[in-house]
Structures are given as structure tokens and as C-alpha cells.
Write an enzyme that holds these catalytic residues in place. Structure first.
Site, PDB file in Angstrom:
ATOM      1  N   SER A 285       0.815  -1.208   0.000  1.00 41.70           N
ATOM      2  CA  SER A 285       0.000   0.000   0.000  1.00 41.70           C
ATOM      3  C   SER A 285       0.857   1.270   0.000  1.00 41.70           C
ATOM      4  O   SER A 285       1.536   1.555  -0.970  1.00 41.70           O
ATOM      5  CB  SER A 285      -0.952  -0.044   1.201  1.00 41.70           C
ATOM      6  OG  SER A 285      -1.917   0.964   1.129  1.00 41.70           O
ATOM      7  N   ASP A 296      10.065   5.572 -10.071  1.00 42.74           N
ATOM      8  CA  ASP A 296       9.606   6.220 -11.314  1.00 42.74           C
ATOM      9  C   ASP A 296      10.354   7.510 -11.610  1.00 42.74           C
ATOM     10  O   ASP A 296      10.573   7.862 -12.774  1.00 42.74           O
ATOM     11  CB  ASP A 296       8.109   6.500 -11.232  1.00 42.74           C
ATOM     12  CG  ASP A 296       7.270   5.264 -11.538  1.00 42.74           C
ATOM     13  OD1 ASP A 296       7.853   4.172 -11.667  1.00 42.74           O
ATOM     14  OD2 ASP A 296       6.029   5.383 -11.627  1.00 42.74           O
ATOM     15  N   LYS A 310      -0.644  -4.293  -3.080  1.00 43.86           N
ATOM     16  CA  LYS A 310      -1.940  -3.776  -2.616  1.00 43.86           C
ATOM     17  C   LYS A 310      -2.077  -2.325  -3.077  1.00 43.86           C
ATOM     18  O   LYS A 310      -1.444  -1.432  -2.525  1.00 43.86           O
ATOM     19  CB  LYS A 310      -2.073  -3.840  -1.098  1.00 43.86           C
ATOM     20  CG  LYS A 310      -3.421  -3.316  -0.608  1.00 43.86           C
ATOM     21  CD  LYS A 310      -3.478  -3.193   0.900  1.00 43.86           C
ATOM     22  CE  LYS A 310      -4.825  -2.666   1.361  1.00 43.86           C
ATOM     23  NZ  LYS A 310      -5.107  -1.292   0.910  1.00 43.86           N
TER      24      LYS A 310
END
Length: 529
Positions: A285, A296, A310
Site C-alpha cells: 500500500s 519512477d 496492494k
């Protein structure tokens, strides 16, 4: 009851017609009618509130693995860890042979203020015996936690003193730290371990960061292993710390939830300097949001194993009796567009078997066992290197589960709490002499050795706990057993962060992180910068 039934039907009809999305006869009226029929015509008496809860749980379970129902009595407990505080006396405890043992008093908390110390045993609570088979975690929570300002009298047995010492403690708000430990690995590399994304986590992180910088930190190892997540707002706040202003951290989107983009709004405390993030299959999460954003943006190197996967957003909805539904309303996506959530098309039961399946497929040991199709290929935002979607965050450097010292003996010693029982007893008997020999943890960490005599006593505790001793397995696990004994002694004498500082010596991921940070060329090659 009939009047109540009519009211339910009326409310259901109003909601249905207002939303104009579902047919009442097939949904809400049908459900209300079923409840009415059971309550009025079932052969035996029924617990209708319990039946209602079971129906809600079953409905949510059919939607996705993370939508959940929380009963009214459990709401406060469910929120405590993320809110970051509770009200009580402020001690960390263990139950040792049916007795409540104080492991440590929270610094500045109500118990420390009146003089309660590590090693004290709580024998009575408000004059009543507080030991024996009735004592468990639930018993302790019920009797020691309570509303701020209320008083409790504890009968304490200290050392070998036959007389109990009475302490009157006024309960107060007790902080629950989400950062259990931070320290300098060497003169230039700092380490911070975040256990959950709670309300106060950003504030804790900034405090730890400032302290480490004051000690000369230039590079950071940020440990998210085993961190199952928490508040989205906290993940966003930590994005500020690493990424700098005007960078996307995550975006959410669902069929009935318009796309929402979360951008950093300030330059945080560690936007420059070499950064390594540690993740594993227990990182979920919010951990995946932060590690995914760092990857990224090519901000740092990720080391470890593929994270949990998740990426579903839960929104709380309050029900009339104080219970709460946490309903999935959207999905998390990393800045490049990768969906964090892995598939749950085979149902919740199969979904939660995923970790076992990863073990069976060899994913914990061999990076080649993980295959990503080209359709899941994405490109980072700074250097354009390839990363993959499909659920979870795949690290830049794969580290297998360390099986160097792994044996069934070691597993049994941990599972049957042999380490805990031996170390607690050892510290109870030797706390004063330990502190005289090692007044500072640093000296203990450098010089303390687990002796052969200690190992013999440890073996006796193992036999008492019905652990089958195997000399060959012991020889393989010996170094780790000794290290864990030392670490747990340090934890009981000082605090839990000292445990991590001891075991760090055999932590292969931290070792690899230090290696990457110290090699400017390798660090930059991995990030493509």
C-alpha cells in the site's frame, strides 16, 4: 418490528430512486424482506445484529480482498496504530510465566514519571491479583489502558525485594511511534526504519532526518520491509521529503471516483543525496506508493524483493451503530501509470495465498522466476529506464531470502519463544552488572560476547520449551543464534532500536545498500543518470 420494517423499506426506496441505479425489488427491498422473514418466522431465536454483521462481511468479501467491516467495539482499536496514540499508563510489557513484566517505560510517559522501571513485575492492579492463567494481552489492555486522567494503583515487585511497591499512575495519552529505530550505519550513511504510515510519521521522519544530518549523514537507507502501509496523506508527505516540489507521487482512479493526482508541494529534507529503499513481500500500500514514486522518478535505488501488490484505496463509511465499512473506491497508480494492485480475479482466498505461491515458484530465491510481459513495460520519468507493472513494485536489485543460518532448530527456537524467555530472564538477573560493565550501548555492541555458559543455559530453556535439539543444525545456526541473543538482551536493557543495530551486522540487504551507496559509478548506472 413491522413499523421498523416499513421504515427500512421507505429509506431504501428513497435511496434507490434518488440514485436511479439499482432496482429496489432485486436489492434493498429483497434484503430487508429477508431480514424480516428470518426475524419473525425462523424456528429458533436469532441474534439479528450478529446476522446483519455476517451478511455485511459476506457482501464485502465478494467485492475485493481489502473492503472490510469493522464492528463498533473494534473501531477505536483499529484506528489506534495509525492515529499514533492511545491512552494508558505508558509501558511496553511482556507476559512471562503468567506475570506482567515491564520491558520499558515510555520516555516521558506516566509510568516513567512515577519511577516504574524496566524489569519491574506488575503483581496487583488496584489491589487485585494480576497474575496467573487469566493474564493475557486482552487482560492487560483492559486493566492498564483507560481514559486520560484516570488513576490506577500498581503493586510492583522489583528484583528480589519481597515487599511490593505501590505506584499510583495517572493515565495519559501515549504516543505510538511509527519509526522504531534510526541510526548511523557509518560516518556518512544513515538508516531509518518506518514500520507504518501513521498520522505522525512525517513529523517523526523529519526529526530523525535532522538528528542524522547533525551526525554527518550524507546518504540514507530507508527501510520499508514489512511495512503494510497506512495513510495516503502520510505517503504523500514523505514524497515531499524525497522528490522535491511539483512531482507526482501517485494518482487514484475508480469507476465512480474521478482521477485524483497527488503532487508534492514543497522541497523536503532529503531531495538530494544517495538514497536506497529496502522493500520485500511485506511492503504494501503506502510503502508501494513511496517506493514506486522514488523508482519512477529515478530518485533512489530499490533493493529487495517484489512488494505485496496492494493498490486499492479504502474510504471509510460510518454506519448508524458506530461500526465502519472500509470500502474500496479506487486504485493507486505510480507516476508512470503502473497499477500497484495485483489481480484478485480468482477470489480473496486465492489472493491471500499469493505469498505461499511465490515461495513455491521460487520467487523468494531466484529473480529469474519472475516474468513480466512486454505489455506491462513502463519507462521512468528521468532516465527512461524500464520498469514493470502488473502488481507490486519490483526492486532494481533483487535480494533473495537469506538462508545462510536457516534451520528447523532456529525456526522452533523463535516459534516457541525460547529467545524471548531466556533473554528476559538473563536481563532480570544481570541488568545491574550489564550496565556497570557497559554503561553505553556502543560499548556493549562492540565488546559483549555470548559465552558458552550462556549457550548451555539457553539450551536448557529450549529443552523446557520442548524444542528438539540438533547439534548439526545448531552448528549451522550458531552465529545467528548468538547474534539474536545479544540483540534481545540489548533490547531489554535499552530499547528496541538497539535490537536492530545489533542484527544489522548480518543483514545482507543493508550490507548491499552500503555497497551501492559507496560506489558512485554503480549507483548512477542503476538509475541511468
Amino acid at each position: 418490528m413491522k413499523r421498523l420494517f416499513l421504515i427500512i423499506l421507505l429509506i431504501s426506496n428513497v435511496l434507490c430512486f434518488a440514485q436511479n441505479k439499482i432496482k429496489p425489488a432485486e436489492t434493498t427491498q429483497k434484503l430487508a424482506t429477508t431480514m424480516y422473514i428470518i426475524d419473525n418466522y425462523y424456528v429458533d431465536s436469532t441474534d439479528m445484529p450478529k446476522l446483519t454483521e455476517e451478511a455485511i462481511v459476506a457482501m464485502l468479501k465478494s467485492l475485493d480482498p481489502h473492503s472490510a467491516y469493522i464492528a463498533a467495539k473494534d473501531v477505536q482499536k483499529a484506528n489506534e496504530e495509525l492515529v499514533g496514540s492511545f491512552e494508558g499508563i505508558g509501558v511496553t510489557f511482556q507476559i512471562l510465566r503468567d506475570t506482567i513484566l515491564v520491558v520499558s517505560a515510555v520516555p516521558g510517559g506516566p509510568s516513567e514519571k512515577v519511577g516504574i522501571m524496566a524489569g519491574d513485575r506488575i503483581v496487583t492492579i488496584d489491589g487485585e491479583e494480576a497474575f496467573g492463567k487469566k493474564v493475557n494481552n486482552e487482560y492487560v489492555t483492559k486493566h492498564l489502558r483507560g481514559e486520560k486522567g484516570t488513576r490506577v494503583v500498581l503493586g510492583i515487585k522489583r528484583g528480589d525485594d519481597p515487599e511490593l511497591i505501590d505506584f499510583e499512575v495517572v493515565r495519559d495519552k501515549i504516543p505510538l511511534n511509527s519509526i522504531n529505530t534510526y541510526f548511523m550505519v557509518d560516518k556518512k550513511i544513515g538508516y531509518i526504519k518506518l514500520d507504518k504510515f501513521a498520522q505522525q510519521s512525517v513529523e517523526e521522519f523529519e526529526k530523525a532526518l535532522k538528528d542524522l544530518k547533525n551526525q554527518g549523514m550524507q546518504s540514507l537507507i530507508f527501510d520499508l520491509r514489512g511495512n503494510s502501509g497506512g495513510y495516503l496523506q502520510t505517503a504523500f508527505g514523505l514524497g515531499n521529503e524525497f522528490l522535491g516540489k511539483d512531482k507526482m507521487v501517485v494518482f487514484t482512479e475508480g469507476l465512480k471516483a474521478p482521477k485524483q493526482v497527488f503532487m508534492t508541494d514543497k522541497d523536503g529534507g532529503f531531495c538530494e543525496g544517495r538514497l536506497v529503499v529496502l522493500i520485500d513481500e511485506g511492503s504494501a500500500s503506502a510503502s508501494e506508493i513511496v517506493s514506486g514514486a522514488i523508482q519512477d522518478w529515478d530518485r533512489g535505488v530499490l533493493i529487495g524483493r517484489r512488494s505485496f501488490g496492494k493498490g486499492l484505496v479504502q474510504r471509510p463509511f460510518n454506519l448508524p451503530d458506530g461500526s465502519v465499512i472500509r470500502l474500496t473506491t479506487a486504485r493507486y497508480h505510480t507516476p508512470t501509470g503502473r497499477c500497484i494492485q495485483r489481480s484478485y480475479e480468482q477470489g480473496s482466498e486465492e489472493y491471500f495465498k499469493e505469498m505461499t505461491k511465490r515461495l513455491e515458484h521460487g520467487e523468494y530465491y531466484h529473480v529469474d522466476s519472475i516474468q513480466f510481459p512486454d505489455s506491462l513495460k513502463y519507462y521512468t520519468l528521468r532516465s527512461g529506464r524500464t520498469v514493470y507493472g502488473g502488481g507490486g513494485i519490483m526492486p532494481d536489485i533483487f535480494m533473495p531470502v537469506d538462508t545462510t543460518y536457516s534451520t528447523k532448530l532456529l525456526t522452533d527456537l523463535i516459534r516457541k519463544t525460547v529467545f524471548n524467555n531466556y533473554c528476559v530472564d538473563y536481563v532480570l538477573k544481570n541488568r545491574e552488572s550489564l550496565l556497570q560493565s557497559y554503561p553505553e550501548f556502543e560499548k556493549f555492541n562492540k565488546k559483549f560476547k555470548v559465552s558458552d555458559e550462556m549457550l548451555e543455559d539457553f539450551k536448557k530453556v529450549a529443552e523446557q520449551k520442548a524444542v528438539k535439539w540438533d547439534d548439526e543444525q545448531f552448528e549451522r545456526s550458531e552465529e545467528w543464534i548468538k547474534l539474536r541473543i545479544k540483540a534481545m538482551i540489548a533490547q531489554n536493557v535499552w530499547n528496541i532500536d538497539k535490537f536492530y543495530q545489533v542484527v544489522m551486522k548480518e543483514d545482507k540487504m543493508i550490507e548491499k545498500a552500503v555497497e551501492i551507496i559507496n560506489s558512485k559509478k554503480e549507483y548512477e548506472e542503476i538509475l541511468g543518470i
